[in-house]
Design an enzyme around this catalytic site. Structure first.
Site, PDB file in Angstrom:
ATOM      1  N   GLY A  10    -113.889  71.144  25.663  1.00 15.42           N
ATOM      2  CA  GLY A  10    -113.048  70.424  24.715  1.00 15.42           C
ATOM      3  C   GLY A  10    -111.979  71.308  24.106  1.00 15.42           C
ATOM      4  CB  ILE A  38    -125.971  68.466  22.384  1.00 15.64           C
ATOM      5  CG1 ILE A  38    -125.227  67.229  21.856  1.00 15.64           C
ATOM      6  CG2 ILE A  38    -125.021  69.508  22.924  1.00 15.64           C
ATOM      7  CD1 ILE A  38    -124.411  67.514  20.608  1.00 15.64           C
ATOM      8  CB  ALA A  61    -117.877  65.931  18.237  1.00 10.82           C
ATOM      9  CE1 TYR A  62    -118.750  57.590  21.787  1.00  7.46           C
ATOM     10  CE2 TYR A  62    -117.476  57.402  19.768  1.00  7.46           C
ATOM     11  CZ  TYR A  62    -117.916  56.869  20.966  1.00  7.46           C
ATOM     12  OH  TYR A  62    -117.499  55.617  21.345  1.00  7.46           O
ATOM     13  CB  THR A 102    -114.772  65.332  10.948  1.00 14.14           C
ATOM     14  OG1 THR A 102    -113.566  64.599  10.766  1.00 14.14           O
ATOM     15  CG2 THR A 102    -115.942  64.415  10.601  1.00 14.14           C
ATOM     16  CG  ASP A 103    -110.400  64.953   8.103  1.00 14.86           C
ATOM     17  OD1 ASP A 103    -110.725  65.207   9.283  1.00 14.86           O
ATOM     18  OD2 ASP A 103    -109.490  64.158   7.818  1.00 14.86           O
ATOM     19  CE1 TYR A 126    -115.931  61.927  14.901  1.00 18.04           C
ATOM     20  CE2 TYR A 126    -114.407  61.671  13.072  1.00 18.04           C
ATOM     21  CZ  TYR A 126    -114.986  62.465  14.049  1.00 18.04           C
ATOM     22  OH  TYR A 126    -114.615  63.782  14.156  1.00 18.04           O
TER      23      TYR A 126
END
Length: 292
Positions: A10, A38, A61-62, A102-103, A126
């Site tokens: 990624g 994972i 991550a998704y 993430t924010d 998310y």
């Protein structure tokens, strides 16, 4: 130091891979699908055992924000259950787990940069799945560092920068929202911060840290797009629009600026301004273009 990197293909994983030449004494093992899922305890335990890693960097991550609203199960498996699996394996083998979040754990209604102590309130699946992944790491892993970031971009994969580079070369005009404010983060800079942190950790020391990291400064998506066009000398005109003119299944945080005081103080980081980081990234992009 032996380091296992998940999500190795990624944006962030690729940026970490580009920097390993500067750390010849460290041994890196990069994993991604399909060789490592994972969410599979068996696969993760096997990878941790074989690599004898002392640190795990979880870049997997998704990240399909809108699709997650109807694709709940995969989002929660990767963003919540996967970190829990990594945390259990890190605990079993005495490894440090460094996890990237993430924010989107915040609702974006603040009027000042978010600190690590601010109460999370995600707006969609998310953000909720990422927050629950953080919480499980804090519950399970005896030694962990969680780094929340925002507006990540690089020359790898799908992101705002690459979309603007493509559309800016094709179109005469683009409409971009001006009422969503945050800070772009160059993946290479975040990778550099991770290396600085790993270089400073003490053997046989347990960590329990939650940090925020982005480049310095503040801008809107519109400002970011204008800067890209100017730095690339594209003739494409960027027009500012409100978020209501670009509806999405999940509302984006209107304000997602992160306060980076803690990570700068605790780890002595010097963080570049977002515009300088972007300019440097586009110099790299230009250097990679085939000559005519």
């Amino acid at each position: 130091m032996n380091i296992l990197v998940t999500g190795g293909n990624g944006q962030l994983g690729s940026s970490i891979r580009e920097r390993i030449v500067s750390y010849p004494d460290w041994r890196f093992s990069f994993y991604d699908l399909p060789e490592l899922d994972i969410t599979s305890e068996e696969q993760v335990e096997d990878a941790v055992r074989r690599t004898e890693c002392s640190a795990i960097i979880n870049c997997a991550a998704y990240t399909a924000v809108d699709r997650a609203e109807t694709d709940h199960d995969p989002a929660y498996r990767v963003n919540r259950d996967g970190p829990a699996v990594l945390a259990r394996c890190a605990k079993s083998y005495g490894a440090l787990l460094l996890h990237v979040s993430t924010d989107y754990v915040f609702n974006g209604r603040s009027c000042r940069p978010y600190t690590e102590s601010d109460l999370p309130d995600p707006l969609g699946v998310y953000g909720r799945s990422k927050l629950e992944g953080e919480q499980l790491i804090e519950e399970i892993a005896p030694s962990y560092l969680i780094i929340r970031t925002s507006w990540l971009y690089s020359l790898h994969g799908q992101n705002f920068l690459n979309t603007m580079l493509r559309l800016g070369a094709e179109r005469e005009r683009l409409d971009v929202v001006f009422d969503q404010v945050g800070t772009p983060t160059r993946a290479s800079d975040l990778a550099g911060a991770i290396f600085s942190i790993l270089s400073a950790i003490q053997p046989d020391t347990r960590y329990a840290g939650l940090y925020h990291y982005s480049n310095e400064g503040v801008c809107s998506w519109y400002d970011f797009a204008v800067a890209i066009m100017r730095l690339k000398n594209f003739s494409c005109r960027v027009r500012p629009i409100e978020s209501s003119g670009y509806p999405t299944p999940v509302p984006r945080p209107a304000y997602s600026v992160l306060n980076k005081g803690a990570i700068k103080t605790d780890w002595g980081l010097d963080i570049p301004h977002w515009y300088d980081a972007l300019a440097d990234q586009l110099i790299t992009h230009q250097a990679n273009q085939p000559s005519s």
